[in-house]
Structures are given as C-alpha cells and as structure tokens.
Scaffold this motif. Structure first.
Motif, short mmCIF file in Angstrom:
data_model
loop_
_atom_site.label_atom_id
_atom_site.label_comp_id
_atom_site.label_asym_id
_atom_site.label_seq_id
_atom_site.Cartn_x
_atom_site.Cartn_y
_atom_site.Cartn_z
N ALA A 172 36.43 40.12 46.49
CA ALA A 172 37.04 41.19 47.28
C ALA A 172 36.46 41.26 48.68
O ALA A 172 37.18 41.53 49.65
CB ALA A 172 36.83 42.53 46.56
N ARG A 173 35.18 40.99 48.82
CA ARG A 173 34.53 41.03 50.14
C ARG A 173 35.07 39.96 51.06
O ARG A 173 35.36 40.21 52.24
CB ARG A 173 33.02 40.86 49.95
CG ARG A 173 32.20 40.82 51.23
CD ARG A 173 32.19 42.18 51.90
NE ARG A 173 31.36 42.20 53.08
CZ ARG A 173 31.71 41.76 54.27
NH1 ARG A 173 32.93 41.25 54.44
NH2 ARG A 173 30.90 41.84 55.30
N LEU A 174 35.22 38.76 50.54
CA LEU A 174 35.71 37.66 51.38
C LEU A 174 37.15 37.89 51.83
O LEU A 174 37.50 37.66 52.99
CB LEU A 174 35.60 36.34 50.61
CG LEU A 174 34.18 35.88 50.27
CD1 LEU A 174 34.22 34.63 49.41
CD2 LEU A 174 33.39 35.61 51.55
N VAL A 175 37.99 38.35 50.91
CA VAL A 175 39.41 38.52 51.23
C VAL A 175 39.64 39.75 52.08
O VAL A 175 40.40 39.74 53.05
CB VAL A 175 40.24 38.55 49.94
CG1 VAL A 175 41.69 38.91 50.24
CG2 VAL A 175 40.17 37.21 49.24
N SER A 176 39.01 40.87 51.72
CA SER A 176 39.27 42.13 52.43
C SER A 176 38.81 42.06 53.89
O SER A 176 39.46 42.62 54.77
CB SER A 176 38.57 43.28 51.71
OG SER A 176 37.17 43.10 51.69
N ALA A 177 37.70 41.39 54.15
CA ALA A 177 37.23 41.28 55.53
C ALA A 177 38.28 40.57 56.40
O ALA A 177 38.59 41.02 57.51
CB ALA A 177 35.91 40.53 55.58
N ARG A 178 38.84 39.50 55.86
CA ARG A 178 39.83 38.75 56.64
C ARG A 178 41.13 39.53 56.79
O ARG A 178 41.73 39.58 57.88
CB ARG A 178 40.09 37.42 55.95
CG ARG A 178 41.07 36.50 56.68
CD ARG A 178 41.07 35.13 56.04
NE ARG A 178 41.99 34.25 56.72
CZ ARG A 178 43.27 34.11 56.40
NH1 ARG A 178 43.79 34.82 55.40
NH2 ARG A 178 44.05 33.26 57.06
N ARG B 153 37.28 49.17 54.03
CA ARG B 153 37.12 48.08 53.05
C ARG B 153 36.50 48.56 51.74
O ARG B 153 36.70 47.94 50.69
CB ARG B 153 36.23 47.00 53.68
CG ARG B 153 36.07 45.76 52.85
CD ARG B 153 35.33 44.68 53.61
NE ARG B 153 34.03 45.15 54.08
CZ ARG B 153 33.61 45.07 55.34
NH1 ARG B 153 34.41 44.57 56.27
NH2 ARG B 153 32.41 45.49 55.69
N ARG B 154 35.77 49.65 51.76
CA ARG B 154 34.97 50.05 50.61
C ARG B 154 35.78 50.24 49.31
O ARG B 154 35.36 49.77 48.25
CB ARG B 154 34.19 51.32 50.95
CG ARG B 154 33.02 51.60 50.04
CD ARG B 154 32.10 52.61 50.68
NE ARG B 154 31.40 52.05 51.82
CZ ARG B 154 31.14 52.70 52.96
NH1 ARG B 154 31.57 53.95 53.09
NH2 ARG B 154 30.49 52.12 53.93
N PRO B 155 36.93 50.91 49.33
CA PRO B 155 37.69 51.05 48.06
C PRO B 155 38.11 49.71 47.46
O PRO B 155 38.15 49.57 46.23
CB PRO B 155 38.90 51.89 48.46
CG PRO B 155 38.48 52.63 49.69
CD PRO B 155 37.57 51.69 50.40
N TYR B 156 38.41 48.73 48.31
CA TYR B 156 38.83 47.42 47.80
C TYR B 156 37.64 46.67 47.20
O TYR B 156 37.81 45.91 46.24
CB TYR B 156 39.48 46.62 48.91
CG TYR B 156 40.68 47.33 49.50
CD1 TYR B 156 41.88 47.36 48.82
CD2 TYR B 156 40.59 47.99 50.72
CE1 TYR B 156 42.98 48.03 49.35
CE2 TYR B 156 41.67 48.66 51.26
CZ TYR B 156 42.86 48.68 50.57
OH TYR B 156 43.95 49.35 51.09
N LEU B 157 36.44 46.87 47.75
CA LEU B 157 35.26 46.26 47.16
C LEU B 157 34.99 46.84 45.77
O LEU B 157 34.67 46.09 44.83
CB LEU B 157 34.04 46.49 48.06
CG LEU B 157 34.10 45.87 49.45
CD1 LEU B 157 32.79 46.13 50.20
CD2 LEU B 157 34.37 44.38 49.38
N ASN C 204 42.89 37.13 45.25
CA ASN C 204 44.34 37.20 45.41
C ASN C 204 44.86 38.59 45.07
O ASN C 204 45.77 39.11 45.74
CB ASN C 204 45.00 36.16 44.51
CG ASN C 204 46.50 36.12 44.68
OD1 ASN C 204 47.02 35.75 45.74
ND2 ASN C 204 47.22 36.52 43.64
N THR C 205 44.30 39.23 44.03
CA THR C 205 44.73 40.58 43.67
C THR C 205 44.44 41.57 44.80
O THR C 205 45.29 42.40 45.16
CB THR C 205 44.03 41.03 42.38
OG1 THR C 205 44.32 40.09 41.34
CG2 THR C 205 44.48 42.41 41.97
N ILE C 206 43.25 41.47 45.38
CA ILE C 206 42.88 42.37 46.48
C ILE C 206 43.73 42.07 47.71
O ILE C 206 44.13 42.99 48.45
CB ILE C 206 41.39 42.24 46.79
CG1 ILE C 206 40.55 42.62 45.56
CG2 ILE C 206 40.99 43.10 47.98
CD1 ILE C 206 40.79 44.02 45.06
#
Length: 326
Positions: A312-318, A243-247, A216-218
C-alpha cells in the motif's frame, strides 16, 4: 557596583505550551480514525475484500504447507535410515571368535561409536518374525546366515569419513560384504537441501505476489476516490494525512490474509495427522509427525501485515502524487 542583571527570558506563551499535546492528540485521533475508516471501507465491499484476502491467504499458505511437508520428510528420513548402522557380513564358515576379532579391530577406529556382533541365530530369529518366512525356515537343515557386524558411526561424520570407514571394513579379514546406506543418506540430504532452497524461493515469490495483490487493490481504491483526494489536497491536507487510511487498509488486508494462511496450514496439518499416524503404527512408532512451530504460526499474520503495508505504501505514494499533479 551593581551587578549586571541578565535579561529575563520572556515566559513561553500558554498557547505554545498547549499546542504540542494537541498535535499529538490530533495525530493519535487521525490514526484511530484511519484504522476504523479503512476497516469500514473494506467491509463496504465484502466480495472484493474476500477475494483479495483469499488470494493472498492461499499464496501465503503454500510455502507453509511445503515447509510442513519438508520437515516431515526429514523426520521420516531420520527414522527410516538416515542414521542407520553399517552392516559387515562375515564370510561363510567364520565362527564367533573370528567375528569378535574383526569387531575388535574396527572398535579402535575413530569413526566408530559402537559395534554389535549379531549371530546367525539372531538373524534367523528376525527372519522368523517376518510374515511368510516362518514356514520356509523350518524346512532348513542348517542355518545359512553368517555373522554380521553392525557398526554404528559417530554422529556428525562427513561423507568422506563414512567412506573411509566403509573401506576399512571391507579390508578387515573375514569380511565378505559391507552394506552401507551412505549413498542413500547423501541423496536424501541433497534432496532436502534442494527442497529447502525451493521453499525459500517459493516463499519469496509468493510474498511478492501478495504485495502486488495488495498494491493493485489499493490502486483501484485510490483511483475511485481521486476526486475526493484532489479536494483534500486543495484545502491543505498533507500527503501523509491523505495516504494514512490506505496504509491501514493494506495492513488489514495483509493481517487477515496471514490469519487465513495460518488457518489453512493448520487444517492441512490436521488432515495429514491421520495418515502419518497410521504410517507410524506400521513402523512401530519410529515415524513421528511434526507440526508447524508456534513461533512461525504467530509470526505469519504480522509478517503478512508488513507486506500489506509495504504494498500500500509503494502504490499510494505514486497514485497520490499523480492526483496532486492533476
């Protein structure tokens, strides 16, 4: 006849040979930049970062605390009677020879590790050491206590083996009563099994909760930078690049939460050390306090970082996929 010469392979252009190290260098530089920029972004909003880390840290500290309590309950059970001997009280009027005969009959059983014959005088001396009994014992005309056979079962016996041993002790000539803590041991083992399963399920549920908190934060961070992400995608940046900075932000959040969870668990461990020390003194040191193992404390921050990366990976990809479609 002239040999046919193989055509010479054209030399690889210098530009092509140099491109690979440059790509690796650029990849490393972007990882380093992503790591630093994600940490700076988290520091730019200290309140939100602190709340996220605090919620995750408390959630991860709970299973550690329950694991600590469960381990010490097991230690306490071991010290206070999980492996106590089985006591067989002889009938009144039995003498030392009869008690020794009954003990010899039981020594031949495969479940028995050792047998100690306790005389009535031994029992009276133990009662005299108990506060409040010394004056009452002095008024007795005779020793009313019987001979007692203290039977130590072999370690690792099942409940069925203990039950057969108790039945054989009851059937031994001269035995009046058998006192066994087997039922108490079985209840304690069952409670410890339930506690172990409950701690495992709690750790799983709270791990999922920590993953959702990071996600949720990401998600909020990506939504606040949707215009920036759209521009990056328009000029040709790849989705992994965006996506990398968010991971790395998820990794930082998970790692810091794991460190906080370990710190909270250590504080609770130190807070419990004093009362358990006083309990151990009351039982002549038979009860000991066991802390969390070092391997567990060291692995929690890294496992929490993996949870943060996964969330972060699950949310950022979407979210980046939605930003690209928009």
């Amino acid at each position: 006849m002239n040999a046919v010469r193989e055509p010479r392979r054209a030399p690889e252009p210098e530009k092509t040979r140099r491109s690979e190290p440059r790509k690796v260098g650029a990849w490393r530089e972007h990882h380093a930049w992503s790591m630093s920029i994600s940490l700076r972004r988290l520091g730019a909003r200290p309140l939100g970062t602190l709340l996220t880390v605090a919620v995750m840290g408390v959630a991860l500290a709970l299973p550690l605390t329950f694991y600590l309590l469960l381990g010490n309950v097991q230690r306490m059970g071991d010290a206070l009677g999980r492996n106590q001997s089985i006591s067989a009280f002889m009938k009144p009027g039995q003498n030392a020879g009869m008690a020794e005969t009954a003990a010899s009959a039981l020594r031949g059983r495969p479940e028995v590790a050792d047998i100690v014959v306790r005389t009535p005088k031994d029992g009276l001396d133990e009662l005299a050491e108990v506060q409040g009994f010394s004056g009452a014992l002095q008024s007795l005309d005779a020793n009313p206590l019987p001979y007692v056979l203290s039977v130590q079962p072999k370690p690792g016996l099942s409940a069925e083996d203990i039950g057969r041993l108790v039945d054989s002790m009851k059937a031994t000539p001269g035995v009046d009563m058998v006192q066994d803590t087997g039922a108490w041991r079985q209840r304690l083992d069952a409670l410890l099994g339930v506690g172990t399963r409950a701690v495992s399920l709690l750790a799983l549920l709270l791990g999922i909760a920590a993953l959702l908190v990071v996600g949720n934060t990401i998600r909020v961070d990506i939504q606040s930078r949707s215009a920036e992400i759209g521009v990056l995608l328009l000029i040709g940046a790849s989705r992994p690049f965006v996506r990398r900075p968010y991971l790395y932000a998820g990794i930082w959040l998970g790692f810091l939460a794991g460190v906080l969870a370990v710190a909270l668990a250590v504080v609770l461990e130190l807070a419990l050390a004093g009362p358990v020390g006083r309990l151990a003194a009351a039982y002549d040191g038979s009860v000991s306090f066991g802390g969390l193992p070092a391997w567990l404390l060291l692995s929690v921050p890294f496992a929490s970082a993996v949870l943060g990366w996964l969330g972060a990976r699950l949310v950022s990809a979407r979210q980046i996929r939605r930003a690209a479609a928009a």
